[in-house]
Design a protein around this motif. Structure first.
Motif, PDB file in Angstrom:
ATOM      1  N   GLY A  82       0.931  -1.034   0.059  1.00  0.00           N
ATOM      2  CA  GLY A  82       0.137  -0.013  -0.065  1.00  0.00           C
ATOM      3  C   GLY A  82       0.863   1.282   0.125  1.00  0.00           C
ATOM      4  N   ARG A  83       2.363   1.062   0.038  1.00  0.00           N
ATOM      5  CA  ARG A  83       3.127   2.312   0.137  1.00  0.00           C
ATOM      6  C   ARG A  83       4.019   2.365  -0.857  1.00  0.00           C
ATOM      7  NH1 ARG A  83       1.031   6.411   2.121  1.00  0.00           N
ATOM      8  NH2 ARG A  83       2.671   6.889   3.600  1.00  0.00           N
ATOM      9  N   ARG A  84       3.935   1.806  -1.921  1.00  0.00           N
ATOM     10  CA  ARG A  84       5.171   1.325  -2.898  1.00  0.00           C
ATOM     11  C   ARG A  84       5.541   3.045  -3.252  1.00  0.00           C
ATOM     12  NH1 ARG A  84       2.510  -3.177  -5.476  1.00  0.00           N
ATOM     13  NH2 ARG A  84       3.351  -4.998  -3.921  1.00  0.00           N
ATOM     14  N   ASP A  85       4.724   4.013  -3.185  1.00  0.00           N
ATOM     15  CA  ASP A  85       5.002   5.072  -3.996  1.00  0.00           C
ATOM     16  C   ASP A  85       5.820   6.057  -3.177  1.00  0.00           C
ATOM     17  OD1 ASP A  85       2.961   5.073  -1.868  1.00  0.00           O
ATOM     18  OD2 ASP A  85       1.946   6.879  -2.677  1.00  0.00           O
ATOM     19  N   VAL A  86       5.859   5.818  -1.842  1.00  0.00           N
ATOM     20  CA  VAL A  86       6.887   6.498  -0.866  1.00  0.00           C
ATOM     21  C   VAL A  86       8.044   5.321  -0.227  1.00  0.00           C
ATOM     22  CG1 VAL A  86       5.325   8.287  -0.399  1.00  0.00           C
ATOM     23  CG2 VAL A  86       5.137   6.168   0.945  1.00  0.00           C
ATOM     24  N   ALA A  87       8.040   4.310  -0.886  1.00  0.00           N
ATOM     25  CA  ALA A  87       8.981   3.294  -0.298  1.00  0.00           C
ATOM     26  C   ALA A  87       9.053   2.978   1.115  1.00  0.00           C
ATOM     27  CB  ALA A  87      10.579   3.680  -0.766  1.00  0.00           C
ATOM     28  N   ALA A  88       7.844   2.998   1.726  1.00  0.00           N
ATOM     29  CA  ALA A  88       7.497   2.535   2.905  1.00  0.00           C
ATOM     30  C   ALA A  88       7.432   1.155   3.334  1.00  0.00           C
ATOM     31  CB  ALA A  88       6.642   3.618   3.829  1.00  0.00           C
ATOM     32  N   ALA A  89       7.941   0.862   4.347  1.00  0.00           N
ATOM     33  CA  ALA A  89       7.570  -0.493   4.994  1.00  0.00           C
ATOM     34  C   ALA A  89       6.157  -0.463   5.560  1.00  0.00           C
ATOM     35  CB  ALA A  89       8.561  -1.047   6.055  1.00  0.00           C
ATOM     36  N   VAL A  90       5.864   0.648   6.371  1.00  0.00           N
ATOM     37  CA  VAL A  90       4.445   1.046   6.921  1.00  0.00           C
ATOM     38  C   VAL A  90       4.319   2.434   7.051  1.00  0.00           C
ATOM     39  CG1 VAL A  90       5.289   0.430   8.997  1.00  0.00           C
ATOM     40  CG2 VAL A  90       2.761   0.195   8.549  1.00  0.00           C
ATOM     41  N   GLY A  91       3.315   2.827   6.938  1.00  0.00           N
ATOM     42  CA  GLY A  91       2.981   4.345   7.316  1.00  0.00           C
ATOM     43  C   GLY A  91       4.025   5.148   6.862  1.00  0.00           C
ATOM     44  N   TRP A  92       5.019   5.984   7.499  1.00  0.00           N
ATOM     45  CA  TRP A  92       5.995   6.764   7.064  1.00  0.00           C
ATOM     46  C   TRP A  92       7.124   6.515   7.512  1.00  0.00           C
ATOM     47  CZ3 TRP A  92       4.201  10.157   3.457  1.00  0.00           C
ATOM     48  CH2 TRP A  92       2.782  10.484   3.633  1.00  0.00           C
TER      49      TRP A  92
END
Ligand code: GTQ
Length: 374
Positions: free
Chosen positions: A93-103
Motif C-alpha cells: 500500500g506504500r510503494r509510492d513512498v518506499a515505506a514499510a508501513v505508514g511513514w
C-alpha cells in the motif's frame, strides 16, 4: 465536458457532506478547476475520515524468504556503486513512498568482511538492529561502535555515519529503520556525502556505551553538547537482563506483555525525536489482548516464536522475521512456546504522534465512538 468524472464522496449522515451531482454543479466544478480550486464538499468525507484509514497493509517478511536474496545482492552490486547495499521492505500500500508501513522505511543491509560504505549524513533519522554476523561496526560523528546480534544502534539525523565489517569478520546483515518517508512528506530531506568518503574514529571504540550505558548511572563532568542521545548503542545482553528482571516484578501490560522502551539517558525520552524503539518480552504461553493506536510500528523477532493477529489476520513468526502494524490496526501478540520467552524489537513513530498531540489508543471492544451513528 470531457476528462475523467470528478469523484464526489457523499455520506448520508447528518453533519457530513451529501451534495448530489447536477449538471449545473458539474459545470461549476469545471469552472473552479480552471483556477486550481475545488469545492470542499466533494472531498470532505474523504479527507476527514471518521477515524484513521491506513493505506498500509499488515505484512510479515519471513527471514527464510529474504535471507538468500539479500545475500545474493553481495554478488550483484558493490557498496561503492550502490551507495548502500540494501533490500528494502516495500509495503504493497506504500510503494509510492518506499515505506514499510505508514511513514517508516526499513531495509536489510548486507556487507561482507572488509567492506565499508561511504560516510554520509541526512535529515532522516536512522537506526540499525543487527540480525547476523560478526565484525560489524558503525561510526557516528567519530564514535565507533562494535555491533553484535540483537544490538541496536542509533544514527541520529544530521550525524555523519558509515557502516562496515572488519576484515576478520563474517557476512553481516542488519535491519535499517529510518523515517525517510516522513521527512520527505514534510519536504525537509537533505543529504550529504562526506568530503573524504570516510570519517576518522575520534574517540575510544565503544566510548558511548562505556560512558552512558550503565543503568541508573551517568558520568559526572562529561560535557555532551549534541542534541541527540549520548548513548548510541544499546546492547542485547543488558536489554534482555533488564526485561527478565522487570518480568519478576510486574504482570506487564495486557496488550504488550513486559515492555521496555529504549531511552535517551539525557532526557529519559525516546531515542530520537521522530523514532521510538522498544523491546518486549512475552512470557511462555502468554497471549495479549488486542488494542490499537495511532502511529505505525515495525517489529523484528529477536527471540523465540509466536504469532500476531493484525487487522484480523494471523501472522506466525519466528526469530528474525519482521512484521508491521499499520496505524489504528488492532493487534495482539502470542508466544507459541510453553517453555521459552519470546522477544520483539519494535521501532515506531510514536514520538511524532505524541509531540503533535495525535496519540490515541483504544482497547478492543471499547469503541470510543468514532463511527457514524446512523
Ligand atoms: O545507512 O543511512 O537502508 O541513508 C537507507 C537509507 C540506510 C543509511 C538505508 C540510508 C541508510
Amino acid at each position: 465536458m470531457t476528462g475523467p468524472a470528478r469523484e464526489n464522496y457523499r455520506e448520508d449522515v447528518a453533519g457530513r457532506a451529501n451534495v448530489e451531482d447536477t449538471a449545473e454543479l458539474k459545470a461549476y466544478y469545471g469552472d473552479l478547476e480552471r483556477f486550481e480550486a475545488a469545492a470542499l464538499w466533494t472531498v470532505a468525507n474523504k479527507i476527514e475520515p471518521w477515524e484513521p484509514k491506513s493505506e498500509s497493509q499488515p505484512v510479515l517478511w519471513r527471514y527464510a524468504d529474504l535471507r538468500e536474496p539479500v545475500l545474493r545482492s553481495v554478488e550483484l552490486v558493490s557498496p561503492e556503486k550502490a551507495g548502500r547495499r540494501v533490500i528494502y521492505l516495500n509495503n504493497p500500500g506504500r510503494r509510492d513512498v518506499a515505506a514499510a508501513v505508514g511513514w517508516l522505511y526499513s531495509g536489510l543491509q548486507v556487507m561482507k568482511p572488509g567492506e565499508v560504505a561511504s560516510a554520509h549524513q541526512h535529515s532522516a533519522s536512522a537506526l540499525r538492529f543487527i540480525m547476523e554476523g560478526k565484525g560489524a561496526y558503525t561510526i557516528v560523528d567519530g564514535h565507533k561502535m562494535t555491533l553484535g546480534e540483537n544490538d541496536f544502534v542509533l544514527t541520529p539525523n544530521g550525524s555523519w555515519h558509515e557502516h562496515g565489517v572488519e576484515a576478520d569478520g563474517t557476512h553481516c546483515i542488519w535491519q535499517d529503520g529510518l523515517d525517510i518517508p516522513l521527512v520527505n512528506a514534510l519536504e525537509a530531506n537533505f543529504y550529504k556525502v562526506h568530503p573524504n568518503m570516510q570519517q576518522p574514529v575520534a574517540y575510544p571504540v565503544d566510548d558511548s556505551s562505556y560512558a552512558w550505558g550503565a543503568p541508573g548511572l551517568q558520568p559526572v563532568g562529561h560535557d555532551w553538547t549534541k542534541d541527540y542521545s549520548p548513548l548510541l548503542k544499546y546492547e542485547w545482553e543488558p536489554t534482555y537482563e533488564a526485561l527478565t528482571k522487570y518480568a519478576k516484578s510486574t504482570d506487564g501490560s495486557p496488550f504488550d506483555g513486559v515492555l521496555m522502551e529504549y531511552v535517551n539517558p539525557k532526557t529519559g525520552g525516546p531515542v530520537m525525536a521522530t523514532i521510538g524503539a522498544s523491546m518486549q518480552l512475552l512470557r511462555p504461553g502468554e497471549k495479549t489482548r488486542a488494542h490499537r493506536h495511532t502511529g505505525s510500528s515495525i517489529y523484528q523477532v529477536a527471540k523465540g516464536e509466536g504469532y500476531s493477529i493484525i487487522g484480523g489476520k494471523r501472522f506466525d513468526w519466528k526469530k528474525r522475521d519482521i512484521f508491521c502494524v499499520p496505524a489504528w490496526a488492532f493487534h495482539e501478540h502470542g508466544n507459541a512456546s510453553k517453555s521459552d520467552d519470546a522477544c520483539l524489537f519494535c521501532f515506531n513513530d510514536l514520538p511524532v504522534m505524541r509531540a503533535l498531540g495525535l496519540y490515541r489508543e483504544e482497547a478492543f471492544g471499547e469503541n470510543q465512538g468514532h463511527q457514524p451513528v446512523n
